[in-house]
Design an enzyme around this catalytic site. Sequence first.
Site, PDB file in Angstrom:
ATOM      1  N   GLU A 131       0.879  -1.179   0.000  1.00 35.61           N
ATOM      2  CA  GLU A 131       0.000   0.000   0.000  1.00 35.61           C
ATOM      3  C   GLU A 131       0.909   1.219   0.000  1.00 35.61           C
ATOM      4  O   GLU A 131       1.478   1.576   1.028  1.00 35.61           O
ATOM      5  CB  GLU A 131      -0.912  -0.015   1.227  1.00 35.61           C
ATOM      6  CG  GLU A 131      -1.789  -1.248   1.334  1.00 35.61           C
ATOM      7  CD  GLU A 131      -2.692  -1.443   0.136  1.00 35.61           C
ATOM      8  OE1 GLU A 131      -2.924  -0.477  -0.604  1.00 35.61           O
ATOM      9  OE2 GLU A 131      -3.172  -2.559  -0.070  1.00 35.61           O
ATOM     10  N   CYS A 177      -2.276   9.247   3.172  1.00 37.82           N
ATOM     11  CA  CYS A 177      -1.823   8.670   1.904  1.00 37.82           C
ATOM     12  C   CYS A 177      -2.831   8.873   0.783  1.00 37.82           C
ATOM     13  O   CYS A 177      -2.459   8.869  -0.387  1.00 37.82           O
ATOM     14  CB  CYS A 177      -1.509   7.178   2.070  1.00 37.82           C
ATOM     15  SG  CYS A 177      -2.904   6.182   2.630  1.00 37.82           S
TER      16      CYS A 177
END
Length: 470
Positions: A215, A249
């Site tokens: 990720e 993020c």
Amino acid sequence: MSETEQSLRDILQRLREAQARDPMPTWASRAARLRTLERMLAEQRADFAAAISADFGHRPVEETELLEIYPSVSNLRHSLRKGRRWMRPRRRFANLVFLPARTTLMPQPRGVVGIISPWNYPLYLAVGPLIDALTAGNRVMLKMSEYTPRFSALFAEQVARYFKPDEVVVVTGDAFVAQAFSALPFDHLLFTGSTAVGHHVMRAAAANLTPVTLELGGKSPAIVGPTARLDNAAERILFGKLVNAGQTCIAPDYVLVPRERMPEFMAAARAAAARLYPSLGTQGQYATIVSDRQYQRLAKLRDDAVAAGARSEPLSDATESPTQRLLPPVMLTGVNDGMAVMQDEIFGPLLPLVPYDSIDDAIGYVAAHPQPLALYLFEQDRAVIDRVLSRTHAGGVTINDTLYHIAQHGLPFGGVGPSGIGGYHGEAGFRTFSHVKSVFHQSRVNGAGMLNPPYGPRFRRMLELLKRLG
């Protein structure tokens, strides 16, 4: 081998031996571990939030509750409701010519899962994959970030208190520990962090043929469409950009705005920032930057862009404070792709605005850049929405809002290309941390023997029949 490396291998071996004694935990065992985690979160939530705030210098408890504790508990309860069904073998039909044989898909735990979590949401991005791995029946090792030392130490202490040492183990330490951790022969490894570090993690895992879920991040665009409700778009983009001071993020990294609506959008953004943070520097509801290193990096991105011709447009009248690491948000206009702020993931409260002349230009701009972790589109026209969705790639998309695709139990979370590999959350996370074993059950009465050697006329007739049946 160093003492640290040996210690990590000893922990892994202990977990492997425990998993070998119970390779297919019952639902009762899995649910008990999930309820232990739920109890830990309920009893330690205030201390966890305080430790995270101390690591950041300041982060509002409300943001930790909203963005870390609430989604963790929600994910946990969803898995408790659905996990028993996910772990059941699934029947499948055998091919016609093999009937009455039957087939099944049997989910099995991968074994021992390694999780490397980042500093920006240190609780949620550790607990989220932990929930999925436990639901799938695995043992787990977690490596916490050294950039949130208070929370990491507290989390390790509490996990050791609530869980058995052969169920879940948390390790802390610097980059050397992280490097040794990623080199362990896990049965699956999940890493959340930067694309640059993701390269190293994947190389280390490849030496053991360890499957990985990465990720990562990248520059997640927000597109303000031609018929967007501008006030709503500005507010929701500012919300997604400014929670945790942009250290998210999937925060909108930059905004594509119709050229003729740029002044209107900028005015709406200033008004939205004033509503969301009326006393940004004093009210305690705006996070500070996690470290001096990150603060200096963000200030340099902004200052270098201005030196290269961009214009900094403040979104607040708060005073910047390097000692407190308080960085008031700004919009940046007049940016270009040669500037570092348009090349690197920002991960902070700087918001570049990029004008466009047609929606196809906006689509082309996104498509010409690396595939992002998230994409946001504000638009009312269904045809335009479909065009953007079909002609762009992103790990996940939210329409007419930001961030909230990550909170949906039914949607896997993950990147694509340089923004990540694989995904998790809910059932998708259960599948990620399971091996779905294919099982063929031959019937007692079957014609398999008719295909045995020696190959003669009967074999050739049967082969021709199989070809015709397909």
